[in-house]
Design a protein around this motif. Structure first.
Motif, PDB file in Angstrom:
ATOM      1  N   TYR A   9       4.975  -7.305  -4.607  1.00  0.00           N
ATOM      2  CA  TYR A   9       4.198  -6.854  -3.446  1.00  0.00           C
ATOM      3  C   TYR A   9       5.050  -6.931  -2.176  1.00  0.00           C
ATOM      4  O   TYR A   9       5.445  -8.027  -1.752  1.00  0.00           O
ATOM      5  CB  TYR A   9       2.952  -7.716  -3.291  1.00  0.00           C
ATOM      6  N   GLU A  11       5.966  -7.481   1.487  1.00  0.00           N
ATOM      7  CA  GLU A  11       5.261  -8.246   2.518  1.00  0.00           C
ATOM      8  C   GLU A  11       4.859  -7.387   3.705  1.00  0.00           C
ATOM      9  O   GLU A  11       3.937  -7.726   4.446  1.00  0.00           O
ATOM     10  CB  GLU A  11       6.149  -9.418   2.980  1.00  0.00           C
ATOM     11  N   LYS A  14       1.119  -2.225   4.470  1.00  0.00           N
ATOM     12  CA  LYS A  14      -0.081  -2.171   5.298  1.00  0.00           C
ATOM     13  C   LYS A  14      -1.069  -1.160   4.720  1.00  0.00           C
ATOM     14  O   LYS A  14      -0.671  -0.209   4.037  1.00  0.00           O
ATOM     15  CB  LYS A  14       0.272  -1.756   6.733  1.00  0.00           C
ATOM     16  N   GLU A  28      -7.591 -12.582   1.789  1.00  0.00           N
ATOM     17  CA  GLU A  28      -6.234 -12.065   1.647  1.00  0.00           C
ATOM     18  C   GLU A  28      -5.972 -11.495   0.254  1.00  0.00           C
ATOM     19  O   GLU A  28      -5.343 -10.433   0.126  1.00  0.00           O
ATOM     20  CB  GLU A  28      -5.216 -13.171   1.950  1.00  0.00           C
ATOM     21  N   LYS A  29      -6.427 -12.166  -0.798  1.00  0.00           N
ATOM     22  CA  LYS A  29      -6.173 -11.645  -2.138  1.00  0.00           C
ATOM     23  C   LYS A  29      -6.835 -10.290  -2.334  1.00  0.00           C
ATOM     24  O   LYS A  29      -6.236  -9.366  -2.901  1.00  0.00           O
ATOM     25  CB  LYS A  29      -6.676 -12.615  -3.208  1.00  0.00           C
ATOM     26  N   ARG A  31      -7.537  -8.145  -0.019  1.00  0.00           N
ATOM     27  CA  ARG A  31      -6.808  -7.171   0.788  1.00  0.00           C
ATOM     28  C   ARG A  31      -5.547  -6.695   0.050  1.00  0.00           C
ATOM     29  O   ARG A  31      -5.264  -5.503  -0.002  1.00  0.00           O
ATOM     30  CB  ARG A  31      -6.419  -7.782   2.142  1.00  0.00           C
ATOM     31  N   ARG A  32      -4.796  -7.629  -0.521  1.00  0.00           N
ATOM     32  CA  ARG A  32      -3.557  -7.262  -1.192  1.00  0.00           C
ATOM     33  C   ARG A  32      -3.821  -6.381  -2.408  1.00  0.00           C
ATOM     34  O   ARG A  32      -3.088  -5.416  -2.658  1.00  0.00           O
ATOM     35  CB  ARG A  32      -2.790  -8.522  -1.584  1.00  0.00           C
ATOM     36  N   ASP A  33      -4.854  -6.707  -3.167  1.00  0.00           N
ATOM     37  CA  ASP A  33      -5.198  -5.884  -4.329  1.00  0.00           C
ATOM     38  C   ASP A  33      -5.611  -4.484  -3.889  1.00  0.00           C
ATOM     39  O   ASP A  33      -5.189  -3.480  -4.476  1.00  0.00           O
ATOM     40  CB  ASP A  33      -6.324  -6.536  -5.130  1.00  0.00           C
ATOM     41  N   GLY A  36      -2.509  -2.656  -2.326  1.00  0.00           N
ATOM     42  CA  GLY A  36      -1.495  -2.360  -3.335  1.00  0.00           C
ATOM     43  C   GLY A  36      -1.905  -1.250  -4.280  1.00  0.00           C
ATOM     44  O   GLY A  36      -1.103  -0.351  -4.592  1.00  0.00           O
ATOM     45  N   HIS A  75      -5.909  -3.618 -10.875  1.00  0.00           N
ATOM     46  CA  HIS A  75      -5.085  -4.685 -10.326  1.00  0.00           C
ATOM     47  C   HIS A  75      -5.430  -6.000 -11.019  1.00  0.00           C
ATOM     48  O   HIS A  75      -6.551  -6.222 -11.460  1.00  0.00           O
ATOM     49  CB  HIS A  75      -5.272  -4.824  -8.808  1.00  0.00           C
ATOM     50  N   ARG A  80      -0.427  -4.055  -9.724  1.00  0.00           N
ATOM     51  CA  ARG A  80      -1.357  -3.035  -9.225  1.00  0.00           C
ATOM     52  C   ARG A  80      -0.879  -1.691  -9.734  1.00  0.00           C
ATOM     53  O   ARG A  80       0.333  -1.457  -9.837  1.00  0.00           O
ATOM     54  CB  ARG A  80      -1.417  -2.996  -7.695  1.00  0.00           C
TER      55      ARG A  80
END
Length: 215
Positions: A9, A11, A14, A28-29, A31-33, A36, A75, A80
């Motif tokens: 992932y 960093e 966006k 946060e998790k 959001r990242r999933d 991504g 994901h 992902r």
């Protein structure tokens, strides 16, 4: 058809400006999933010659792809992915990814049918393959290919899945699976109800991957 995956992932990744409002209050998790998987979707869109637009979210959380595009997102920890195609060629796509590990205690009974549990109790003991999680992963792909065709829920008990094994190795393998629908299915272009889906599975590098493409 086009696909893209993300194992590391970035960093600085966006969300698309048109998607930020969908995850403004997410942890946060999540959001990242979300970011991504949709980043992968835009990579796949580019492969199809389509613009890198925002991927919306429907009323039940399903991704909303641009007009004329069908696809699926997935994901899990460290992975992902997205698979997309033009609607003129494909009716629906369903993919899922899971960690190659056993299901938590008590989950199998709630996501499987008695014949599926019987198969799990007898097939290839001692291989090191977590076939209970493979079954769950195939059920998820089945739901993901079903929902765009029907707009309806499909329960774990509404599809009976059987598997074949093409290749098998320590901690990995590949093959096919067949999902028999136990509820009335969507009507095909020929006017007959769809009664099943066929897909493929792969276990590799600590991941279970399943995919169904309905043409």
């Amino acid at each position: 058809m086009a696909a893209a995956e993300l194992t590391a992932y970035p960093e600085d990744l966006k969300p698309h400006p048109g998607e930020e409002h969908l995850i403004a209050r997410s942890v946060e998790k999540r959001r990242r999933d979300f970011i991504g998987a949709r980043y992968c979707a835009r990579q796949a869109l580019a492969q199809l010659g389509e613009p890198a637009v925002a991927i919306g979210k429907g009323g039940t959380g399903e991704p909303v792809f641009p007009r004329g595009i069908v696809g699926s997102l997935t994901h899990c920890d460290g992975y992902r992915a997205a698979a997309l195609g033009h609607k003129l060629r494909f009716r629906s796509i369903g993919i899922d990814a899971e960690p190659h590990d056993r299901l938590p205690d008590g989950v199998l009974d709630s996501v499987s049918l008695p014949p599926e549990r019987e198969w799990l109790s007898t097939v290839r003991p001692g291989t090191g393959l977590h076939l209970d999680r493979l079954l769950f992963c195939a059920k998820e792909a089945t739901y993901k290919v079903w929902f765009p065709l029907t707009g309806k829920w499909l329960g774990f008990e509404d599809a009976h899945i059987t598997f074949t094994v093409d290749e098998e190795s320590a901690g990995g393998g590949s093959g096919t699976f067949h999902s028999d629908l136990l509820v009335p299915g969507p009507v095909t272009d020929g006017g007959a109800p769809l009664t099943s889906f066929d897909g493929r599975w792969l276990i590799s590098d600590g991941l279970i991957l399943t995919a169904i493409v309905e043409g």
